[in-house]
Design an enzyme around this catalytic site. Structure first.
Site, PDB file in Angstrom:
ATOM      1  N   GLY A 104       3.859   7.621   3.195  1.00  0.00           N
ATOM      2  CA  GLY A 104       4.866   6.868   2.451  1.00  0.00           C
ATOM      3  C   GLY A 104       4.360   5.484   2.077  1.00  0.00           C
ATOM      4  N   LYS A 105       5.292   4.627   1.674  1.00  0.00           N
ATOM      5  CA  LYS A 105       4.933   3.270   1.259  1.00  0.00           C
ATOM      6  C   LYS A 105       4.757   2.362   2.471  1.00  0.00           C
ATOM      7  CE  LYS A 105       7.225   3.356  -3.260  1.00  0.00           C
ATOM      8  NZ  LYS A 105       8.236   2.722  -4.132  1.00  0.00           N
ATOM      9  N   GLY A 156      -0.331   8.752   2.322  1.00  0.00           N
ATOM     10  CA  GLY A 156       0.229  10.088   2.271  1.00  0.00           C
ATOM     11  C   GLY A 156       1.578  10.185   2.967  1.00  0.00           C
ATOM     12  N   GLY A 204       0.825  -1.201   0.000  1.00  0.00           N
ATOM     13  CA  GLY A 204       0.000   0.000   0.000  1.00  0.00           C
ATOM     14  C   GLY A 204       0.858   1.249   0.000  1.00  0.00           C
ATOM     15  N   ASP A 208     -14.937   8.448  12.610  1.00  0.00           N
ATOM     16  CA  ASP A 208     -15.019   7.826  11.279  1.00  0.00           C
ATOM     17  C   ASP A 208     -15.288   6.329  11.423  1.00  0.00           C
ATOM     18  OD1 ASP A 208     -15.113   7.897   8.546  1.00  0.00           O
ATOM     19  OD2 ASP A 208     -12.951   7.761   8.259  1.00  0.00           O
ATOM     20  N   LYS A 268       5.487   0.966   7.639  1.00  0.00           N
ATOM     21  CA  LYS A 268       5.227   2.211   6.924  1.00  0.00           C
ATOM     22  C   LYS A 268       6.486   3.067   6.970  1.00  0.00           C
ATOM     23  CE  LYS A 268       2.419   5.289   8.666  1.00  0.00           C
ATOM     24  NZ  LYS A 268       1.191   6.012   9.064  1.00  0.00           N
TER      25      LYS A 268
END
Length: 828
Positions: A498-499, A496, A493, A610, A514
């Protein structure tokens, strides 16, 4: 008189010739037009275009080693395309370099057809394709013929197309195009669906064409398109073909100034359309919907092509356009876009939010603003994937895994952390430096500067289990080892920050790693806050932070890996196995425990903001864990009833009272959770514009059936006959209470948790005489000692608050111990 007529006809003829010459001169002539048939010994003609032989084009190629393959020398091809008969195979990083005569937008088109040549089975090849600045394909593999088209803005005098084999694999290519495109094809006239408004930056964006569709019309081949594009028919994408019909009126199409051109789309596209099949019913109320496969974790430019070829006059056709659950254009009147010209070609560009699903739905339906006949049309559609923050269009492998979806969820979800809690942290930890405005990447130590060594399976370091202490500061070498030196094929994945890589620690623990990108807008302050918060909020039903690394100017966060993806993925839309009713109840109970802990397990409540099925992740045992705290906020002070804040959340789950008053409380989470409960029961999206109007909003629709006492009529068909009536009744009552209009009338998450536990007990209870059940599960009356639920809630809260920093959690207070004393009670 005769001479005058001859002179007049001569002028008409001259004018016609001039118009013809002008028309021809206006056709786009590409400044750069490189067409290469890779591995071929002779030029290949396709339609009216000539692909030059690779041997004559080898001046463009730089490679340490390559093999020229010919399909006729190995197997008989069932594919009749001449471009797929030969290939070049690269065993090392190789590139084609093209001189650019006209800077600006160019097509890069790649042709792949895997066949076996000598010892090379091209279906096993794995490789990446990139340009000077952008990754086009990452860890790419194919099992059948594939055509890839990219649109790149070239800003230099040369362009490299680079093929890089993955690990010990190889790369190949059958044919290649680099062709100039009119710069006017992509302009900065797009709109964003969320937040609504103008979208800037498309001119310099790189795109991959994912779908190009001719609605209601036939296949359009490159020979019939001024820019050599292929437009496929839309029938295979329609969700319900009975709701749509095809119309055609190609001669009516007009290209007017300020509208579309033939470079936008040919008249074969604008002159055909898919239309609502209203059957002359003035009360028809449905949407025509198409569903498309996409890669999750990216934004998409969606181009709608419109041309009103169905109306008799202007201002007769009004309709709505949807992208997933978003209204892209409301009450669209094509007359306003076409300078009052009927059947004028026009297109509208929309940019989506970053997708969390592998499906994208496009819908059109009637407008209710005008008292007109229900109708809607769509002539053509293009869906183009946009590069991410890392300049990549990767994740284009033909193989999809659940882990990818999980990785994207974790990577995107946790990237934006508990912004509201930062205020609380600053108050409680004033000794920490204020780093919010710092741009430098400097090491940050959370545990007093002590770096704990994680043992290597290749070294004699101290072997440490990640489960023994979740607060470890990992050395960089351990993270490299866990991710196979940040192997690009392990990327699951991109967020925003990073990878995100899938990894495995030396003790066998699977993790999601991450790695921060120094150019990311989400920098050091968020890195520090994320470590601080997730190292304090420990609960078995919250996604956990395992460790971090701040060596070598790195910012790396390490999370637990969730094997079974999202709850949403197991309910609908992904083809994953369906869940039993007991599994669903246990997942709801676990999620409620996690939210209850957020609301009560600290000095001040933490409001998630959320709550939705996509933010409930499932581990290998299907235990639920709440994720994505990017919108979370600390609750009100003791002497306050709410927090005044801007409205944020997800469409369909949002508390209407919070929306109206902009006053946030824990009960806003309760409302969202109530929507999740109905989502779990019915296994359908919370907003589905493809359904009849009364069914579009799940919460409203389910409440109608709940109020009628007929909730069993709308449950997931896979659960039919498998839910005990008492369990369903208690579950429905719980969801109903969560969805009360006013927060004061909603239960607390503790109350919700009790009722869900009770619904599970009712499901597992034995009906007298049922030989299939264990009689020890019989539920009876409430014991007097626990009849006062508020007292039990208080004790649970007190237990939770007594040791906030402990890794163990309040779910250790077993609800089953209480329910073992229940006899014949509806509970609350």
């Amino acid at each position: 008189m005769m001479g005058d007529c001859r002179g007049f006809h001569f002028l008409i003829w001259v004018a016609s010739v001039l118009c013809f010459v002008c028309f021809c001169s206006c056709q786009f002539d590409p400044a750069d037009n490189y067409l290469i048939d890779c591995g071929s010994r002779t030029n290949t003609t396709v339609g009216n275009r000539v692909f030059v032989a690779d041997n004559s084009a080898s001046k463009f190629l730089s490679t340490p080693q390559n093999v020229v393959a010919n399909i006729s020398e190995s197997v008989t091809s069932s594919n009749d395309s001449q471009l797929y008969q030969t290939a070049r195979i690269f065993t090392g990083s190789s590139k084609y370099t093209f001189s650019i005569s006209g800077r600006g937008r160019h097509w890069i088109r790649l042709y792949f057809y895997p066949f076996v040549y000598q010892s090379y089975n091209m279906s096993r090849a794995k490789f990446s394709v990139s340009t000077n600045d952008h990754v086009l394909l990452s860890n790419f593999s194919v099992s059948s013929n594939v055509f890839k088209e990219f649109s790149v803005n070239v800003t230099s005098d040369s362009l490299d197309v680079i093929f890089s084999p993955s690990n010990n694999s190889f790369a190949f290519i059958n044919a290649l195009e680099v062709v100039s495109v009119p710069d006017q094809l992509i302009t900065d006239d797009a709109s964003s669906i969320s937040p609504p408004g103008k979208y800037q930056g498309l001119v310099f964006q790189t795109f991959e064409t994912v779908h190009r569709v001719n609605m209601g019309g036939p296949l359009v081949t490159p020979e019939n398109d001024t820019l050599w594009r292929t437009w496929v028919p839309d029938q295979s994408f329609l969700v319900n073909r009975n709701l749509a019909k095809s119309v055609s009126n190609i001669p009516a199409v007009k290209y007017v100034q300020g509208g579309a051109t033939k470079e936008s789309a040919p008249n074969t596209v604008y002159g055909t359309a898919t239309r609502m099949n209203s059957d002359d019913d003035p009360n028809a109320n449905f949407n025509v919907t198409w569903e498309f496969d996409v890669d999750s974790g990216f934004q998409y430019l969606v181009r709608f092509h419109f041309c009103d070829i169905v109306s008799d006059g202007l201002n007769q056709l009004y309709f709505n356009v949807y992208i997933d659950s978003w209204i892209a254009v409301r009450d669209l009147d094509l007359s306003t876009y076409s300078t009052n010209t009927l059947a004028a070609a026009y297109y509208i560009d929309m940019v989506t939010v970053q997708t969390a699903s592998s499906k994208l739905r496009i819908s059109i339906g009637r407008s209710t603003l005008h008292d007109t006949y229900p109708d809607a049309i769509l002539n053509g559609l293009e869906i183009m994937k946009m590069k991410n923050l890392q300049g990549s269009l990767g994740n284009s492998s033909s193989k999809k895994h659940v882990g990818v979806i999980v990785g994207v969820t974790i990577g995107v979800s946790v990237a934006a952390l508990l912004a509201g809690i930062l205020f609380m942290l600053c108050r409680k930890r004033r000794q920490l430096p204020q780093l919010g405005h710092s741009k430098a990447w400097i090491p940050v130590s959370i545990n007093g500067g002590n770096s704990h060594t994680m043992g290597s399976k290749y070294s004699h370091g101290t072997t440490t289990s990640a489960n023994s202490n979740s607060g470890y500061r990992f050395p960089f070498v351990a993270v490299q080892e866990a991710t196979n030196n940040f192997d690009e094929s392990w990327v699951i994945g991109i967020g925003g920050f990073g990878k995100v890589y899938k990894g495995e620690l030396n003790d066998g623990t699977k993790v999601a790693v991450k790695r921060g990108n120094p150019r990311s807008q989400q920098g050091l302050a968020e890195f520090q806050t994320e470590i601080e918060m997730l190292s304090q909020f420990r609960h078995r039903h919250l996604v956990s932070l395992i460790g971090y690394c701040d060596e070598k100017n790195e910012m790396i966060l390490i999370y637990e890996y969730m094997e079974n993806g999202t709850l949403k993925g197991h309910l609908y839309g992904s083809g994953l196995p369906s869940l039993s009713w007991k599994q669903r109840l246990e997942i709801c109970i676990g999620s409620a425990r996690g939210l209850h802990y957020l609301h009560t397990g600290y000095a001040k409540a933490v409001i998630h903001r959320d709550v939705k099925s996509a933010n409930i992740l499932l581990d290998e045992n299907f235990m639920a864990k709440v994720a994505d705290f990017g919108l979370s906020k600390t609750g009100p002070e003791i002497d306050q009833t709410h927090v005044s804040t801007a409205v944020k959340g997800s469409f369909g789950y949002l508390d209407p009272e919070y929306f109206r008053r902009q006053q946030l409380t824990e009960k806003s989470d309760v409302y969202s959770f109530g929507v999740v409960l109905f989502e779990v029961l019915c296994a359908r999206p919370v907003i589905d514009p493809t359904l009849p109007r009364e069914m579009v909003n799940l919460a409203e629709w389910a409440m109608k059936w709940q109020n009628k006492g007929q909730l069993d009529q709308i449950i997931d068909p896979t659960l039919a006959g498998k839910i005990r009536p008492d369990s369903l009744r208690k579950f429905g009552e719980t969801a109903e209470k969560c969805l009360a209009d006013f927060g004061v009338d909603r239960p607390s998450m503790g109350d919700v948790l009790w009722n869900l536990e009770y619904a599970l007990q009712l499901q597992e209870a034995v009906v007298h005489g049922d030989p299939d059940e264990n009689s020890t599960n019989l539920i009876g009356e409430l014991s007097p000692q626990i009849h006062n639920f508020s007292q039990v809630d208080t004790s649970v809260n007190a237990a939770a608050q007594s040791d906030v920093s402990a890794v163990d959690d309040i779910s250790g207070v077993s609800m089953s111990r209480v329910f073992s004393q229940l006899v014949k009670s509806e509970g609350r």
